[in-house]
Motif scaffolding. Sequence first.
Motif, PDB file in Angstrom:
ATOM      1  N   ILE A   5       0.745  -1.312  -0.129  1.00 26.32           N
ATOM      2  CA  ILE A   5      -0.315   0.028   0.086  1.00 26.32           C
ATOM      3  C   ILE A   5       0.995   1.584  -0.183  1.00 26.32           C
ATOM      4  N   GLU A   6       0.438   1.621  -0.908  1.00 23.18           N
ATOM      5  CA  GLU A   6       1.865   3.915  -1.155  1.00 23.18           C
ATOM      6  C   GLU A   6       0.483   4.219  -0.530  1.00 23.18           C
ATOM      7  N   SER A   7       1.051   5.439  -0.101  1.00 26.41           N
ATOM      8  CA  SER A   7       0.366   6.437   0.141  1.00 26.41           C
ATOM      9  C   SER A   7       1.200   7.904   0.010  1.00 26.41           C
ATOM     10  N   GLY A   8       1.184   8.541  -0.133  1.00 28.06           N
ATOM     11  CA  GLY A   8       1.973  10.444  -0.232  1.00 28.06           C
ATOM     12  C   GLY A   8       1.945  11.216  -1.328  1.00 28.06           C
ATOM     13  N   GLY A   9       1.503   9.983  -2.100  1.00 30.28           N
ATOM     14  CA  GLY A   9       1.832  11.140  -4.103  1.00 30.28           C
ATOM     15  C   GLY A   9       0.691  12.143  -3.945  1.00 30.28           C
ATOM     16  N   GLY A  10       0.794  12.862  -5.600  1.00 38.50           N
ATOM     17  CA  GLY A  10       0.002  14.400  -5.041  1.00 38.50           C
ATOM     18  C   GLY A  10       0.648  15.503  -6.286  1.00 38.50           C
ATOM     19  N   CYS A  22       5.647   3.817   1.862  1.00 39.78           N
ATOM     20  CA  CYS A  22       4.698   1.791   1.457  1.00 39.78           C
ATOM     21  C   CYS A  22       4.497   0.859   2.258  1.00 39.78           C
ATOM     22  N   ALA A  23       3.664   0.505   2.711  1.00 39.37           N
ATOM     23  CA  ALA A  23       3.580  -0.094   3.959  1.00 39.37           C
ATOM     24  C   ALA A  23       2.975  -2.046   3.806  1.00 39.37           C
ATOM     25  N   PRO A  24       3.315  -2.946   4.322  1.00 41.48           N
ATOM     26  CA  PRO A  24       3.180  -4.060   3.116  1.00 41.48           C
ATOM     27  C   PRO A  24       1.344  -4.767   3.774  1.00 41.48           C
ATOM     28  N   SER A  25       0.152  -5.369   3.703  1.00 45.25           N
ATOM     29  CA  SER A  25      -0.786  -5.801   4.199  1.00 45.25           C
ATOM     30  C   SER A  25      -0.391  -7.103   4.844  1.00 45.25           C
ATOM     31  N   GLY A  26       0.016  -7.425   6.418  1.00 46.97           N
ATOM     32  CA  GLY A  26      -1.087  -8.347   7.115  1.00 46.97           C
ATOM     33  C   GLY A  26       0.474  -9.046   6.958  1.00 46.97           C
ATOM     34  N   ARG A  27       2.290  -8.516   7.147  1.00 47.03           N
ATOM     35  CA  ARG A  27       3.210  -9.340   6.426  1.00 47.03           C
ATOM     36  C   ARG A  27       4.455  -7.722   7.451  1.00 47.03           C
TER      37      ARG A  27
END
Length: 116
Positions: A5-10, A22-27
């Motif tokens: 899961i990425e975030s922070g764009g704009g 960037c962070a993984p889901s469930g791991r």
Amino acid sequence: QVQLIESGGGLVQAGGSLRLSCAPSGRTFGIYAVAWFRQAPGKEREFVAAITPSGLTTSYADSVKGRFTISRDNAKNTVYLQMNGLKSEDTAVYYCNSVVNDINSWGQGTQVTVSS
């Protein structure tokens, strides 16, 4: 397959900064190398930066050296891409990538738009 899961764009003006996450889901991320790629409209996806599991070794594309910094906080299970001195040619969708249990996993991407 792990979900990244990425975030922070704009949208940012030329010369500005953004930080992608960037962070993984469930791991747990801490034992895997992680890379950032980007894809501009009409162009192929290209390598941007990578970091080893320990965070001690990083590598960069020539086009971003000296402006971008990849880092990780394994306690927070997150990898970052700090982007400074952004240029219009940095406009692209940025993707997080990691090979987890021999499976090449990608995030959904986050849009970075640099206005000149």
